[in-house]
Design an enzyme around this catalytic site. Structure first.
Site, PDB file in Angstrom:
ATOM      1  N   ASP A  25      26.405  31.679  36.441  1.00 28.67           N
ATOM      2  CA  ASP A  25      26.645  33.377  36.606  1.00 28.67           C
ATOM      3  C   ASP A  25      27.588  33.987  35.045  1.00 28.67           C
ATOM      4  O   ASP A  25      28.989  34.420  35.596  1.00 28.67           O
ATOM      5  CB  ASP A  25      26.877  34.561  37.776  1.00 28.67           C
TER       6      ASP A  25
ATOM      7  N   TYR B 116      31.817  38.054  29.217  1.00 33.76           N
ATOM      8  CA  TYR B 116      32.785  36.833  29.310  1.00 33.76           C
ATOM      9  C   TYR B 116      32.936  36.471  27.992  1.00 33.76           C
ATOM     10  O   TYR B 116      33.577  35.427  28.457  1.00 33.76           O
ATOM     11  CB  TYR B 116      32.169  36.268  30.211  1.00 33.76           C
TER      12      TYR B 116
ATOM     13  N   LYS C 183      24.071  39.317  31.412  1.00 33.07           N
ATOM     14  CA  LYS C 183      24.414  40.587  31.656  1.00 33.07           C
ATOM     15  C   LYS C 183      24.493  41.712  30.701  1.00 33.07           C
ATOM     16  O   LYS C 183      24.740  41.383  29.485  1.00 33.07           O
ATOM     17  CB  LYS C 183      24.942  40.694  32.403  1.00 33.07           C
TER      18      LYS C 183
ATOM     19  N   HIS D 286      24.327  45.645  33.837  1.00 35.15           N
ATOM     20  CA  HIS D 286      26.236  45.341  34.446  1.00 35.15           C
ATOM     21  C   HIS D 286      26.623  46.199  35.102  1.00 35.15           C
ATOM     22  O   HIS D 286      27.306  45.930  36.281  1.00 35.15           O
ATOM     23  CB  HIS D 286      26.904  44.510  33.270  1.00 35.15           C
TER      24      HIS D 286
HETATM   25  N1  NAP Z   1      28.893  42.222  37.890  1.00 41.22           N
HETATM   26  C1  NAP Z   1      30.213  42.599  38.389  1.00 41.22           C
HETATM   27  O1  NAP Z   1      30.484  43.606  37.371  1.00 41.22           O
HETATM   28  C2  NAP Z   1      31.310  41.139  38.020  1.00 41.22           C
HETATM   29  C3  NAP Z   1      32.666  41.528  38.196  1.00 41.22           C
HETATM   30  C4  NAP Z   1      33.210  40.044  38.776  1.00 41.22           C
HETATM   31  C5  NAP Z   1      33.056  39.354  38.897  1.00 41.22           C
HETATM   32  N2  NAP Z   1      31.891  38.973  38.561  1.00 41.22           N
HETATM   33  C6  NAP Z   1      31.211  38.064  38.611  1.00 41.22           C
HETATM   34  O2  NAP Z   1      31.362  37.102  39.714  1.00 41.22           O
HETATM   35  C7  NAP Z   1      32.481  36.096  40.333  1.00 41.22           C
HETATM   36  C8  NAP Z   1      33.040  36.222  40.894  1.00 41.22           C
HETATM   37  O3  NAP Z   1      34.233  36.642  41.253  1.00 41.22           O
HETATM   38  P1  NAP Z   1      35.195  36.983  41.035  1.00 41.22           P
HETATM   39  O4  NAP Z   1      35.427  35.704  40.098  1.00 41.22           O
HETATM   40  O5  NAP Z   1      35.691  39.038  40.448  1.00 41.22           O
HETATM   41  O6  NAP Z   1      36.420  36.814  41.920  1.00 41.22           O
HETATM   42  P2  NAP Z   1      36.284  35.545  43.353  1.00 41.22           P
HETATM   43  O7  NAP Z   1      35.567  34.750  43.180  1.00 41.22           O
HETATM   44  O8  NAP Z   1      36.114  36.146  44.877  1.00 41.22           O
HETATM   45  O9  NAP Z   1      37.300  34.415  43.168  1.00 41.22           O
HETATM   46  C9  NAP Z   1      37.761  33.892  42.349  1.00 41.22           C
HETATM   47  C10 NAP Z   1      39.402  33.578  42.102  1.00 41.22           C
HETATM   48  O10 NAP Z   1      39.946  33.445  43.232  1.00 41.22           O
HETATM   49  C11 NAP Z   1      40.255  31.633  43.338  1.00 41.22           C
HETATM   50  N3  NAP Z   1      39.323  30.593  43.572  1.00 41.22           N
HETATM   51  C12 NAP Z   1      38.354  30.289  44.100  1.00 41.22           C
HETATM   52  N4  NAP Z   1      37.333  29.427  45.397  1.00 41.22           N
HETATM   53  C13 NAP Z   1      39.225  28.657  45.616  1.00 41.22           C
HETATM   54  C14 NAP Z   1      39.219  28.572  46.732  1.00 41.22           C
HETATM   55  N5  NAP Z   1      38.490  27.768  47.345  1.00 41.22           N
HETATM   56  N6  NAP Z   1      40.141  28.260  47.299  1.00 41.22           N
HETATM   57  C15 NAP Z   1      41.413  29.310  46.988  1.00 41.22           C
HETATM   58  N7  NAP Z   1      41.507  29.797  45.376  1.00 41.22           N
HETATM   59  C16 NAP Z   1      40.215  29.821  45.144  1.00 41.22           C
HETATM   60  C17 NAP Z   1      40.058  31.076  41.771  1.00 41.22           C
HETATM   61  O11 NAP Z   1      40.846  30.376  40.618  1.00 41.22           O
HETATM   62  P3  NAP Z   1      40.801  29.639  39.914  1.00 41.22           P
HETATM   63  O12 NAP Z   1      39.719  29.670  38.903  1.00 41.22           O
HETATM   64  O13 NAP Z   1      42.466  29.354  39.129  1.00 41.22           O
HETATM   65  O14 NAP Z   1      40.020  28.253  40.870  1.00 41.22           O
HETATM   66  C18 NAP Z   1      40.139  32.925  40.703  1.00 41.22           C
HETATM   67  O15 NAP Z   1      41.477  33.278  41.432  1.00 41.22           O
HETATM   68  C19 NAP Z   1      33.267  36.087  38.322  1.00 41.22           C
HETATM   69  O16 NAP Z   1      33.194  35.214  37.743  1.00 41.22           O
HETATM   70  C20 NAP Z   1      31.534  37.029  37.706  1.00 41.22           C
HETATM   71  O17 NAP Z   1      31.000  35.889  37.255  1.00 41.22           O
HETATM   72  C21 NAP Z   1      30.630  40.247  38.423  1.00 41.22           C
END
Ligand code: NAP
Length: 277
Positions: A48, A53, A78, A111
């Site tokens: 994704d 990004y 997006k 987005h």
């Molecule tokens: N459509 C939108 O508007 C939108 C907005 C935000 C995000 N997104 C998408 O959603 C994806 C995920 O969201 P997000 O990055 O905001 O948050 P998330 O996936 O909920 O959390 C990511 C964070 O958690 C840590 N993490 C991941 N797996 C872990 C585990 N097993 N144990 C402990 N910590 C863990 C990661 O650290 P490390 O990387 O340091 O391991 C990172 O700091 C994004 O990458 C993006 O593709 C979309």
């Protein structure tokens, strides 16, 4: 270790993996490529990304050097807010495609629902779908009222809505509305950006099932028929997050997790968002 990730069949029959790698904030080129290649090596088949990004080139490179066939990988990108509108979206798509180095995208999303533009943006996405440049048309951060505006103008409903969703923001009403309309829900920040991993109730359930808090949360998403796209650059976590298809939460544990909802967002609200870029 390799994992077989189950797929969800979307409204048009296309199969989308229930788990993908989110790559937001992966702006270090080598780190991003390594994370994606690691994920593909162990069985992830969805990535994704987004124009915002600034890593679409890296996504393309990771795919090309992974040894996994392009057609076996589900790529989402997006259109960013400043590129919205009908013609602008068509142009933004061309740019994304070029950066990715691909000849089609699996899922293309608006987005955020930019006021006065998101319906035209979606109509352009619909055209890309008709022209077979994308396999699935979709949106992100759309509330019910945004979707209803789109329904009034579109020939084909969005087939995916990607929204912030985790146990502290369970989005029950929106999920029910999407289900009625055959729109698959994808959870962004499925782990609450890491901010809910210390929750007592989640940790207690993790102890009961012998899994980590992250695995319990991702399993909760899956049992609710929600696709999730956790982000991690850490190889052990990329692996850990995929090991969620070999255990089950009981109805009681699911109920306990459901009760954690407090409508708490870690990101912005689609009714009131503002970005400086
Ligand atoms: N459509 C939108 O508007 C939108 C907005 C935000 C995000 N997104 C998408 O959603 C994806 C995920 O969201 P997000 O990055 O905001 O948050 P998330 O996936 O909920 O959390 C990511 C964070 O958690 C840590 N993490 C991941 N797996 C872990 C585990 N097993 N144990 C402990 N910590 C863990 C990661 O650290 P490390 O990387 O340091 O391991 C990172 O700091 C994004 O990458 C993006 O593709 C979309």
């Amino acid at each position: 270790m390799t994992v077989v990730i189950p797929t969800k069949t979307l409204a048009n029959g296309v199969k989308m993996p229930y788990l993908g790698l989110g790559v937001y904030k992966m702006t270090n080129r080598e780190e991003a490529i390594q994370a994606m290649r690691k994920a593909l090596e162990i069985g992830y088949r969805a990535i994704d990304t987004a124009a915002l990004y600034y890593n679409e080139e890296e996504v393309g490179e990771a795919i090309r050097t992974s040894g996994v066939r392009r057609e076996d990988i589900f790529v989402t990108t997006k259109v960013w807010n400043s590129d919205q509108g009908y013609d602008e979206t068509l142009r933004a798509f061309e740019t994304s495609l070029k950066k990715l180095g691909l000849d089609y995208v699996d899922l293309y999303l608006t987005h955020w629902p930019v006021e006065d533009k998101f319906v035209d943006t979606y109509r352009a996405i619909e055209r890309l779908y008709e022209e077979k440049m994308i396999r699935v048309p979709g949106v992100s951060n759309h509330h019910r009222h945004h979707l209803e505006k789109i329904f009034a103008k579109a020939n084909v409903k969005p087939m995916v809505n990607q929204v912030e969703l985790h146990p502290y923001l369970s989005q029950e009403e929106l999920r029910a509305f999407c289900k009625e309309n055959e729109i698959a829900v994808t959870a962004w920040s499925p782990l609450g950006r890491g901010g809910i991993l210390q929750d007592d109730a989640i940790m207690k359930i993790a102890g009961e099932v012998g899994k980590s808090a992250a695995q319990v949360i991702l399993r909760w998403h899956y049992q609710h028929d929600i696709i999730s796209i956790p982000k991690s650059v850490t190889p052990s976590r990329i692996e850990e997050n995929a090991q969620v298809f070999d255990f089950e939460l009981s109805a009681e544990q699911m109920g306990q997790l459901d009760q954690l909802n407090k409508n708490q967002r870690f990101g912005q609200n689609p009714d009131n968002f503002k970005f400086d870029f």
